[in-house]
Design a protein around this motif. Structure first.
Motif, mmCIF file in Angstrom:
data_model
loop_
_atom_site.group_PDB
_atom_site.id
_atom_site.type_symbol
_atom_site.label_atom_id
_atom_site.label_comp_id
_atom_site.label_asym_id
_atom_site.label_seq_id
_atom_site.Cartn_x
_atom_site.Cartn_y
_atom_site.Cartn_z
ATOM 1 N N TYR A 166 0.850 -1.183 0.000
ATOM 2 C CA TYR A 166 0.000 0.000 0.000
ATOM 3 C C TYR A 166 0.886 1.233 0.000
ATOM 4 C CZ TYR A 166 0.854 0.199 5.066
ATOM 5 O OH TYR A 166 1.440 0.263 6.296
ATOM 6 N N SER A 167 0.332 2.319 -0.498
ATOM 7 C CA SER A 167 1.160 3.515 -0.654
ATOM 8 C C SER A 167 0.738 4.669 0.252
ATOM 9 C CB SER A 167 1.144 3.983 -2.113
ATOM 10 O OG SER A 167 -0.192 4.192 -2.548
ATOM 11 N N ASN A 168 -0.455 4.587 0.816
ATOM 12 C CA ASN A 168 -0.931 5.665 1.673
ATOM 13 C C ASN A 168 -0.395 5.471 3.082
ATOM 14 O OD1 ASN A 168 -2.246 7.669 3.036
ATOM 15 N ND2 ASN A 168 -4.310 6.997 2.508
ATOM 16 N N SER A 169 0.578 6.257 3.454
ATOM 17 C CA SER A 169 1.196 6.094 4.768
ATOM 18 C C SER A 169 0.238 6.455 5.904
ATOM 19 C CB SER A 169 2.457 6.961 4.859
ATOM 20 O OG SER A 169 2.140 8.306 4.585
ATOM 21 N N ILE A 177 -6.900 -5.797 10.398
ATOM 22 C CA ILE A 177 -5.849 -5.437 11.328
ATOM 23 C C ILE A 177 -5.725 -3.923 11.361
ATOM 24 C CG2 ILE A 177 -4.002 -5.584 9.589
ATOM 25 C CD1 ILE A 177 -2.202 -6.725 11.847
ATOM 26 N N ARG A 178 -5.489 -3.388 12.536
ATOM 27 C CA ARG A 178 -5.269 -1.958 12.675
ATOM 28 C C ARG A 178 -3.775 -1.684 12.719
ATOM 29 N NH1 ARG A 178 -9.282 1.077 12.491
ATOM 30 N NH2 ARG A 178 -11.359 0.397 13.117
ATOM 31 N N SER A 179 -3.417 -0.458 12.478
ATOM 32 C CA SER A 179 -1.995 -0.122 12.345
ATOM 33 C C SER A 179 -1.241 -0.177 13.658
ATOM 34 C CB SER A 179 -1.840 1.264 11.710
ATOM 35 O OG SER A 179 -2.486 2.237 12.508
ATOM 36 N N ASN A 180 -1.931 -0.312 14.763
ATOM 37 C CA ASN A 180 -1.238 -0.432 16.048
ATOM 38 C C ASN A 180 -0.860 -1.886 16.346
ATOM 39 O OD1 ASN A 180 -3.775 -1.416 16.519
ATOM 40 N ND2 ASN A 180 -4.138 -0.223 18.383
ATOM 41 N N MET A 181 -1.089 -2.773 15.370
ATOM 42 C CA MET A 181 -0.750 -4.175 15.506
ATOM 43 C C MET A 181 0.161 -4.590 14.352
ATOM 44 S SD MET A 181 -4.544 -5.608 16.399
ATOM 45 C CE MET A 181 -4.009 -7.272 16.725
ATOM 46 N N ASP A 182 0.969 -5.633 14.588
ATOM 47 C CA ASP A 182 1.822 -6.187 13.540
ATOM 48 C C ASP A 182 1.289 -7.506 13.008
ATOM 49 O OD1 ASP A 182 4.614 -5.134 15.499
ATOM 50 O OD2 ASP A 182 3.685 -4.122 13.798
ATOM 51 N N LYS A 183 0.491 -8.139 13.830
ATOM 52 C CA LYS A 183 0.050 -9.492 13.475
ATOM 53 C C LYS A 183 -1.303 -9.749 14.107
ATOM 54 C CE LYS A 183 1.571 -14.304 14.089
ATOM 55 N NZ LYS A 183 2.670 -15.158 14.639
ATOM 56 N N ARG A 184 -2.114 -10.475 13.364
ATOM 57 C CA ARG A 184 -3.393 -10.884 13.910
ATOM 58 C C ARG A 184 -3.746 -12.240 13.334
ATOM 59 N NH1 ARG A 184 -9.317 -8.000 13.784
ATOM 60 N NH2 ARG A 184 -10.044 -8.928 15.731
ATOM 61 N N GLN A 185 -4.234 -13.107 14.188
ATOM 62 C CA GLN A 185 -4.526 -14.460 13.739
ATOM 63 C C GLN A 185 -6.011 -14.753 13.814
ATOM 64 O OE1 GLN A 185 -1.495 -16.472 16.326
ATOM 65 N NE2 GLN A 185 -0.992 -17.522 14.415
ATOM 66 N N VAL A 238 -2.770 -12.364 9.398
ATOM 67 C CA VAL A 238 -2.424 -11.166 8.646
ATOM 68 C C VAL A 238 -1.227 -10.514 9.337
ATOM 69 C CG1 VAL A 238 -4.168 -9.811 9.890
ATOM 70 C CG2 VAL A 238 -3.217 -8.942 7.762
ATOM 71 N N LEU A 239 -0.248 -10.144 8.529
ATOM 72 C CA LEU A 239 0.946 -9.472 9.009
ATOM 73 C C LEU A 239 1.011 -8.083 8.395
ATOM 74 C CD1 LEU A 239 3.562 -12.357 8.652
ATOM 75 C CD2 LEU A 239 2.338 -11.646 10.711
ATOM 76 N N LEU A 240 1.357 -7.128 9.208
ATOM 77 C CA LEU A 240 1.454 -5.748 8.752
ATOM 78 C C LEU A 240 2.844 -5.212 9.046
ATOM 79 C CD1 LEU A 240 0.170 -3.112 7.673
ATOM 80 C CD2 LEU A 240 -0.586 -2.653 10.020
ATOM 81 N N ASN A 241 3.501 -4.725 8.027
ATOM 82 C CA ASN A 241 4.803 -4.083 8.179
ATOM 83 C C ASN A 241 4.663 -2.632 7.741
ATOM 84 O OD1 ASN A 241 7.436 -3.068 7.894
ATOM 85 N ND2 ASN A 241 8.248 -5.088 7.423
ATOM 86 N N LYS A 242 4.508 -1.765 8.713
ATOM 87 C CA LYS A 242 4.255 -0.364 8.394
ATOM 88 C C LYS A 242 5.493 0.337 7.852
ATOM 89 C CE LYS A 242 2.734 0.135 12.603
ATOM 90 N NZ LYS A 242 2.499 -1.285 12.973
ATOM 91 N N THR A 243 6.649 -0.173 8.197
ATOM 92 C CA THR A 243 7.891 0.452 7.742
ATOM 93 C C THR A 243 7.996 0.437 6.218
ATOM 94 O OG1 THR A 243 8.996 -0.206 9.774
ATOM 95 C CG2 THR A 243 10.392 0.418 7.920
ATOM 96 N N VAL A 244 7.643 -0.708 5.636
ATOM 97 C CA VAL A 244 7.714 -0.836 4.176
ATOM 98 C C VAL A 244 6.341 -0.823 3.539
ATOM 99 C CG1 VAL A 244 9.923 -2.017 4.245
ATOM 100 C CG2 VAL A 244 7.830 -3.359 4.375
#
Lengths: 115, 113
Positions: free
Chosen positions: A25-28, A50-58, A64-70
């Motif tokens: 995704y491109s929208n920071s 998943i919300r942005s305050n989480m990295d992982k949700r099962q 689902v894994l979220l990497n906000k850095t990239v």
């Protein structure tokens, strides 16, 4: 405007293997992400979010894994079954406090299960 | 529980004919309602959304219009269909207690010939 995209249009996996579907995704400013599953001729069904305050949700067989850095999102499906064959969409949005702008969807990845 | 109904499931219409697709939601009040279009092998494009009766916002200029005559009814219309209007049309809703998750109807496959 900014949009959500997917790395691969088609993913083929063996039945029983784990599947990983990726999304960029491109929208920071996006802070809420959803994965949908769409079977042929049907409407998309919610799988997991998943919300942005989480990295992982099962969930059940899905993670689902979220990497906000990239700005990367992935959906992992464990022990893939024939019923998992579908197009998977990621979607993102900024929290709007109940506003109506809806979600921005990626183009989708078609998951094909090989017997 | 909440349910969303969308009909018809399939529609074949000649170019220049009118269109009316209907969507209704049950089990919730004052939902946000949405119309999306999906071209074959493509993603979902937001066409219209509504936050209340008579309130319609259009996302893209097009040959279509939307109306919300009742709280849980959303209608997609056209006076004269174009070939480019063919596609899979999806209605969706979101409630105030459901965050930003959208729940979709079963879709209408429209073929304009």
């Amino acid at each position: 405007g900014e949009s959500v995209g997917l790395h691969l249009p088609t993913l083929s996996v063996q039945e029983g293997d784990n599947s990983i579907i990726n999304c960029a995704y491109s929208n920071s400013a996006s802070d809420y992400f959803i994965w949908y599953k769409q079977e042929s001729g049907k409407g998309p069904q919610f799988i997991i979010d998943i919300r942005s305050n989480m990295d992982k949700r099962q969930g059940q067989r899905v993670t689902v894994l979220l990497n906000k850095t990239v700005k990367h999102l992935s959906l992992q499906i464990a022990a893939t079954q024939p019923g998992d064959s579908a197009v998977y969409f990621c979607a993102e949005t900024e929290y709007s406090g109940g506003g109506a702008d809806g979600l921005t969807f990626g183009k989708g990845t078609h998951l094909i299960i090989q017997p | 529980s909440q349910t969303i109904h969308q009909w018809p499931a399939t529609l074949v219409q000649p170019v220049g004919s009118p269109l009316s697709l209907e969507c209704t939601v049950e089990g919730t009040s004052n939902p946000n309602l949405y119309w999306y279009r999906q071209a074959a092998g493509r993603g979902l494009q937001l066409l219209f959304y509504s936050v209340g009766i008579g309130q319609i916002s259009s996302e893209v200029p097009q040959n279509l219009s939307a109306s919300r005559p009742q709280d849980r009814q959303f209608i997609l219309s056209s006076k004269k269909l174009l070939l480019s209007d063919s596609g899979f049309y999806l209605c969706a809703w979101r409630g105030w207690d459901r965050d930003e998750k959208l729940f979709f109807g079963s879709g209408t496959q429209l073929s304009v010939l």
